[in-house]
Design a protein around this motif. Structure first.
Motif, PDB file in Angstrom:
ATOM      1  N   LEU A  26      -3.707   4.282 131.070  1.00  0.00           N
ATOM      2  CA  LEU A  26      -2.098   3.848 130.689  1.00  0.00           C
ATOM      3  C   LEU A  26      -1.535   5.186 129.983  1.00  0.00           C
ATOM      4  O   LEU A  26      -0.439   5.620 130.381  1.00  0.00           O
ATOM      5  CB  LEU A  26      -2.021   2.828 130.051  1.00  0.00           C
ATOM      6  CG  LEU A  26      -2.518   1.636 131.015  1.00  0.00           C
ATOM      7  CD1 LEU A  26      -2.367   0.159 130.107  1.00  0.00           C
ATOM      8  CD2 LEU A  26      -1.781   1.292 132.277  1.00  0.00           C
ATOM      9  N   ASN A  27      -2.113   5.427 128.873  1.00  0.00           N
ATOM     10  CA  ASN A  27      -1.471   6.415 127.957  1.00  0.00           C
ATOM     11  C   ASN A  27      -2.001   7.892 127.732  1.00  0.00           C
ATOM     12  O   ASN A  27      -1.562   8.647 127.021  1.00  0.00           O
ATOM     13  CB  ASN A  27      -1.397   5.840 126.295  1.00  0.00           C
ATOM     14  CG  ASN A  27      -0.610   4.266 126.321  1.00  0.00           C
ATOM     15  OD1 ASN A  27       0.077   4.091 127.164  1.00  0.00           O
ATOM     16  ND2 ASN A  27      -0.337   4.103 124.952  1.00  0.00           N
ATOM     17  N   LEU A  53       0.755   0.806 116.282  1.00  0.00           N
ATOM     18  CA  LEU A  53       0.697  -0.270 117.268  1.00  0.00           C
ATOM     19  C   LEU A  53      -0.748  -0.734 117.520  1.00  0.00           C
ATOM     20  O   LEU A  53      -1.196  -1.709 117.721  1.00  0.00           O
ATOM     21  CB  LEU A  53       1.415  -0.222 118.521  1.00  0.00           C
ATOM     22  CG  LEU A  53       3.102  -0.341 118.248  1.00  0.00           C
ATOM     23  CD1 LEU A  53       3.791   0.291 119.271  1.00  0.00           C
ATOM     24  CD2 LEU A  53       3.251  -2.067 118.051  1.00  0.00           C
TER      25      LEU A  53
ATOM     26  N   ARG B   4       8.195   4.963 126.136  1.00  0.00           N
ATOM     27  CA  ARG B   4       7.742   4.704 124.784  1.00  0.00           C
ATOM     28  C   ARG B   4       7.387   3.375 124.515  1.00  0.00           C
ATOM     29  O   ARG B   4       6.324   2.895 124.152  1.00  0.00           O
ATOM     30  CB  ARG B   4       8.638   5.442 123.855  1.00  0.00           C
ATOM     31  CG  ARG B   4       8.782   6.953 123.945  1.00  0.00           C
ATOM     32  CD  ARG B   4       9.503   7.447 122.770  1.00  0.00           C
ATOM     33  NE  ARG B   4       8.175   7.444 121.666  1.00  0.00           N
ATOM     34  CZ  ARG B   4       7.546   8.615 121.269  1.00  0.00           C
ATOM     35  NH1 ARG B   4       7.959   9.593 121.815  1.00  0.00           N
ATOM     36  NH2 ARG B   4       6.737   8.715 120.168  1.00  0.00           N
ATOM     37  N   GLN B   7       4.291   2.450 126.526  1.00  0.00           N
ATOM     38  CA  GLN B   7       3.104   3.061 125.760  1.00  0.00           C
ATOM     39  C   GLN B   7       2.807   2.205 124.661  1.00  0.00           C
ATOM     40  O   GLN B   7       1.697   1.925 124.177  1.00  0.00           O
ATOM     41  CB  GLN B   7       3.494   4.482 125.524  1.00  0.00           C
ATOM     42  CG  GLN B   7       3.467   5.333 126.862  1.00  0.00           C
ATOM     43  CD  GLN B   7       3.981   6.589 126.278  1.00  0.00           C
ATOM     44  OE1 GLN B   7       3.743   7.141 125.221  1.00  0.00           O
ATOM     45  NE2 GLN B   7       4.272   7.284 127.322  1.00  0.00           N
ATOM     46  N   GLY B   8       3.585   1.825 123.681  1.00  0.00           N
ATOM     47  CA  GLY B   8       3.567   0.877 122.559  1.00  0.00           C
ATOM     48  C   GLY B   8       2.864  -0.301 122.825  1.00  0.00           C
ATOM     49  O   GLY B   8       1.837  -0.747 122.276  1.00  0.00           O
ATOM     50  N   ALA B  10       1.125  -1.220 125.701  1.00  0.00           N
ATOM     51  CA  ALA B  10       0.017  -0.777 125.861  1.00  0.00           C
ATOM     52  C   ALA B  10      -1.279  -0.570 124.935  1.00  0.00           C
ATOM     53  O   ALA B  10      -2.228  -1.124 124.683  1.00  0.00           O
ATOM     54  CB  ALA B  10      -0.359   0.491 126.984  1.00  0.00           C
ATOM     55  N   ALA B  11      -0.845   0.483 123.953  1.00  0.00           N
ATOM     56  CA  ALA B  11      -1.527   0.695 122.744  1.00  0.00           C
ATOM     57  C   ALA B  11      -1.917  -0.705 121.964  1.00  0.00           C
ATOM     58  O   ALA B  11      -2.878  -0.766 121.533  1.00  0.00           O
ATOM     59  CB  ALA B  11      -1.039   1.465 121.812  1.00  0.00           C
ATOM     60  N   PHE B  12      -0.852  -1.662 121.714  1.00  0.00           N
ATOM     61  CA  PHE B  12      -1.268  -2.882 120.982  1.00  0.00           C
ATOM     62  C   PHE B  12      -2.133  -3.610 121.771  1.00  0.00           C
ATOM     63  O   PHE B  12      -3.175  -4.215 121.180  1.00  0.00           O
ATOM     64  CB  PHE B  12       0.007  -3.527 120.775  1.00  0.00           C
ATOM     65  CG  PHE B  12      -0.089  -4.760 120.054  1.00  0.00           C
ATOM     66  CD1 PHE B  12      -0.047  -4.720 118.587  1.00  0.00           C
ATOM     67  CD2 PHE B  12      -0.227  -6.304 120.644  1.00  0.00           C
ATOM     68  CE1 PHE B  12      -0.157  -6.074 117.884  1.00  0.00           C
ATOM     69  CE2 PHE B  12      -0.490  -7.186 120.095  1.00  0.00           C
ATOM     70  CZ  PHE B  12      -0.321  -7.097 118.708  1.00  0.00           C
ATOM     71  N   LEU B  73       1.418   5.567 132.390  1.00  0.00           N
ATOM     72  CA  LEU B  73       2.590   5.671 131.396  1.00  0.00           C
ATOM     73  C   LEU B  73       2.969   6.747 130.723  1.00  0.00           C
ATOM     74  O   LEU B  73       4.057   6.764 129.967  1.00  0.00           O
ATOM     75  CB  LEU B  73       2.402   4.334 130.738  1.00  0.00           C
ATOM     76  CG  LEU B  73       2.170   3.051 130.890  1.00  0.00           C
ATOM     77  CD1 LEU B  73       1.947   1.683 130.051  1.00  0.00           C
ATOM     78  CD2 LEU B  73       3.113   2.522 132.125  1.00  0.00           C
ATOM     79  N   ALA B  74       2.373   7.896 130.940  1.00  0.00           N
ATOM     80  CA  ALA B  74       2.624   9.178 130.090  1.00  0.00           C
ATOM     81  C   ALA B  74       2.552  10.220 130.955  1.00  0.00           C
ATOM     82  O   ALA B  74       2.196  10.285 132.132  1.00  0.00           O
ATOM     83  CB  ALA B  74       1.686   9.414 128.890  1.00  0.00           C
TER      84      ALA B  74
END
Lengths: 141, 147
Positions: A26-27, A53, B4, B7-8, B10-12, B73-74
């Protein structure tokens, strides 16, 4: 052989692998926890929010785990607090100098067959094992 | 929702799932980790399967990732490219291993165990983060223009 604990370990590993895979797919980021923390301690503009996060997610996931399996957090087997503090310092310094820990080198790096990560993982498994052996011989554990 | 924010989130989510995996796998209990490293003593080999499970999933996804130009996503993948082995890598990994064996916590389980309010986890994480800050400060103050 304790097949039940092997099964739980495998299930946990699959979840950790899925989480790292999600962050990558994803990222585009490596789920190396020491690297993610390092980027919060020495922040670079525009590269902070996702790290914060992710770390918040770690604690939130910990809370879920605490509800589901509270015995998994038994810290009575940890050494005395001064040794724990020394352990934290060594882990902090070591992961900064060596660019990674169990997750970044051990899981993500080995998955990419990165030579640095394979060597780093073998090295910290070896010194970790020797440390536990030394502590046991000294009667510390 | 902008990129963003996605992405946030997804990171969480990845962090939360990662932590639950650490708990389920048995990484947040120092005695279990120390037992895993105690190969010549009362060895607890189960944690080996945490590594096996994690690598199996990750390696499969990495094969897929290598064929793509960008993550979902990036715009770019941030993958390490270095392949050289140097003294810093070996020394750092060696020190990390000593700390891991001594305390039974590595960085992920340490942060995850903060959720339990364990004093050991709090002391470990504060010492770890503090020393990371000091290393960064020392390296910045010793940085030369061509380094």
């Amino acid at each position: 052989m304790d097949l039940v604990s092997f099964g739980w370990a495998l299930a946990g590993g699959v979840m950790i692998g899925t989480a790292s895979a999600l962050l990558l797919a994803l990222n585009g980021k490596i789920a190396g926890i020491s690297g993610i923390l390092g980027g919060l301690v020495a922040p670079v503009r525009g590269d902070v929010a996702w790290r914060a996060l992710f770390v918040a997610g770690l604690v939130a996931g910990g809370l879920v785990g605490l509800v589901l399996m509270p015995d998994r957090f038994d810290a009575s087997g940890a050494p005395a607090l001064p040794l724990v503090a020394l352990a934290g310092v060594l882990v902090g310094v070591g992961t900064r100098i060596g660019n990674g820990c169990t997750s970044g080198h051990g899981v993500c790096g080995i998955s990419r067959l990165a030579p640095r990560s394979i060597v780093a993982t073998l090295t910290f498994m070896l010194t970790g094992g020797l440390t536990v052996l030394a502590m046991r011989l000294l009667g510390g554990l | 929702m902008d990129a963003r924010t996605k992405q946030g989130l997804a990171a969480f989510a990845a962090g939360a799932l990662f932590a639950i995996g650490l708990v389920v796998g048995g990484m947040t209990e120092p005695a279990n980790v120390i037992g895993f490293l105690d190969v010549t003593g009362d060895w607890r080999p189960a944690l080996m399967f945490v590594m096996v499970g994690a690598i199996a999933v990750n390696a499969s996804v990495y094969r897929w990732v290598r064929r793509r130009r960008a993550p979902l996503l990036a715009e770019t993948f941030a993958l390490p490219t270095r392949r050289d082995l140097d003294r810093r890598l070996l020394a750092g990994a060696a020190l990390f291993g000593v700390g891991w064996g001594l305390g039974g916590y590595c960085p992920g389980p340490g942060v995850t165990a903060l959720a339990s309010g364990s004093i050991s986890a709090v002391v470990f994480v504060l010492a770890m983060v503090g020393s990371m800050w000091v290393v960064g400060w020392v390296e910045r103050s010793h940085a030369t223009p061509d380094a």
